[in-house]
Motif scaffolding. Sequence first.
Motif, PDB file in Angstrom:
ATOM      1  N   VAL A 105       0.668  -1.162   0.191  1.00  0.00           N
ATOM      2  CA  VAL A 105       0.126   0.240  -0.079  1.00  0.00           C
ATOM      3  C   VAL A 105       0.967   1.190   0.039  1.00  0.00           C
ATOM      4  O   VAL A 105       1.660   1.536   0.970  1.00  0.00           O
ATOM      5  N   LEU A 106       0.769   2.093  -1.287  1.00  0.00           N
ATOM      6  CA  LEU A 106       1.732   3.283  -1.335  1.00  0.00           C
ATOM      7  C   LEU A 106       1.025   4.183  -0.882  1.00  0.00           C
ATOM      8  O   LEU A 106       2.112   5.437  -0.510  1.00  0.00           O
ATOM      9  N   PHE A 107      -0.017   4.230  -1.503  1.00  0.00           N
ATOM     10  CA  PHE A 107      -0.734   5.582  -0.708  1.00  0.00           C
ATOM     11  C   PHE A 107      -2.358   5.621   0.106  1.00  0.00           C
ATOM     12  O   PHE A 107      -2.952   5.028  -1.285  1.00  0.00           O
ATOM     13  N   VAL A 122       2.382   9.817   4.442  1.00  0.00           N
ATOM     14  CA  VAL A 122       3.031   9.955   3.200  1.00  0.00           C
ATOM     15  C   VAL A 122       3.948   9.515   3.491  1.00  0.00           C
ATOM     16  O   VAL A 122       5.510  10.120   2.848  1.00  0.00           O
ATOM     17  N   ASP A 123       4.633   8.710   4.473  1.00  0.00           N
ATOM     18  CA  ASP A 123       5.768   8.391   4.763  1.00  0.00           C
ATOM     19  C   ASP A 123       6.689   7.552   3.973  1.00  0.00           C
ATOM     20  O   ASP A 123       7.589   7.537   3.846  1.00  0.00           O
ATOM     21  N   HIS A 150       3.204  15.436  -0.434  1.00  0.00           N
ATOM     22  CA  HIS A 150       2.448  16.429  -0.360  1.00  0.00           C
ATOM     23  C   HIS A 150       0.759  15.286   0.195  1.00  0.00           C
ATOM     24  O   HIS A 150       0.772  15.585  -1.162  1.00  0.00           O
ATOM     25  N   ILE A 151       0.012  15.751   0.851  1.00  0.00           N
ATOM     26  CA  ILE A 151      -1.064  15.448   1.060  1.00  0.00           C
ATOM     27  C   ILE A 151      -1.885  16.762   1.286  1.00  0.00           C
ATOM     28  O   ILE A 151      -2.215  18.247   1.828  1.00  0.00           O
ATOM     29  N   THR A 152      -2.792  16.941  -0.195  1.00  0.00           N
ATOM     30  CA  THR A 152      -3.945  18.352  -0.206  1.00  0.00           C
ATOM     31  C   THR A 152      -4.701  17.660   0.871  1.00  0.00           C
ATOM     32  O   THR A 152      -5.509  16.148   0.912  1.00  0.00           O
ATOM     33  N   ILE A 171      -2.858   4.300  -3.897  1.00  0.00           N
ATOM     34  CA  ILE A 171      -1.708   3.680  -5.320  1.00  0.00           C
ATOM     35  C   ILE A 171      -1.713   2.480  -4.727  1.00  0.00           C
ATOM     36  O   ILE A 171      -1.038   2.228  -3.203  1.00  0.00           O
ATOM     37  N   TRP A 172      -1.383   1.387  -5.549  1.00  0.00           N
ATOM     38  CA  TRP A 172      -0.418   0.330  -4.405  1.00  0.00           C
ATOM     39  C   TRP A 172      -0.471  -0.414  -5.536  1.00  0.00           C
ATOM     40  O   TRP A 172      -0.930  -0.825  -6.950  1.00  0.00           O
ATOM     41  N   ALA A 173       0.790  -1.508  -4.634  1.00  0.00           N
ATOM     42  CA  ALA A 173       1.615  -2.119  -6.594  1.00  0.00           C
ATOM     43  C   ALA A 173       1.659  -3.346  -5.714  1.00  0.00           C
ATOM     44  O   ALA A 173       1.870  -3.977  -3.899  1.00  0.00           O
TER      45      ALA A 173
END
Length: 328
Positions: A149-151, A156-157, A163-165, A323-325
């Motif tokens: 799990v990327l985001f 945003v580690d 940068h999170i809106t 966002i995940w991979a």
Amino acid sequence: MRRTTELLFLCLFACCTACAAQEVIDPDVAKEDPDFLVQGEYLGEGTLLDGTRDRVGAQVIALGGGQFDAVVYKGGLPGDGWQRNDPKFTMNGKTADGVTRLTGRSLSGTIRDGKMIITDPEGAERIRLSRTERKSPTLGEKPPAGALVLFDGSNVDKWEHGHITEDLGTLHAGTNLKEPIGPNGLKLHLEFRTSWMPQARGQGRSNSGVYVDGRYEVQVLDSFGLEGKNNECGGIYSVEPPAVNMCFPPLTWQTYDIDFTPAKYDDAGKKTTNARITVRHNGVLIYDNYELPRGTPGYRSEGPGPERLLLQGHGNKVQYRNIWAVEK
């Protein structure tokens, strides 16, 4: 050289303040512009000039100040009945007194209250369409067991310069992963949303890009209704255009589902096998195990070993989420 490249991308992220000032990233704000409620996709059916009756799709592109281009497709919308090289025609016009009037070589159209009516030179109605909003079938898809799990909106580690809106809970373009992933390849899911920038044109219209393995850019751009070139949304930048332009209207969440296999190199660092990529844009296959003949410009050069995923900053406020991979 690596540090120089990173500084260049940070500059691109921070520059173009004139473009950024014209951007809207919140749909509720965009709705205050009457052009936003006209632009978009329309779907219906009708009788064409050749006498055949068929499904018909239309994409209406806002150009600012009440001006519009429209592309009308025989068979339906791109990826949903219409494919590249199928028949289409164009119209253009503007809004006055609450009605958008469009003219083309042989047919004309009007748009009012979410309805488009297309008439022949004698004024007879030929085609009737209604405004529609498509959603990708993979929108909101959850990561499977074992996925990276990327985001997910919480932090945003994993991202450098991330940068999170805050009011949207989304990730701003102009960031890269801190660590490489997928040394043997990966399957990547991400969702992105281009900005409302009706006055902008070309590469200045909500520009970003997804650099898979840091070397191969799948372009992100508001190229809604355009031809679908290799420098437009879905294009492998400067290398290959998508099978069909599946770009949705601005401020619509879109998806990329990417299956990537990296290039192979011998012990001397010479490439022996090209990288390959499969891409589905909004659920539609636009590259099927495509062999990448070379890397794309702008970030990392081709070479052995995995590189970091980049969400290119290009002076615009493109938003990302979910966002995940899955590593191979």
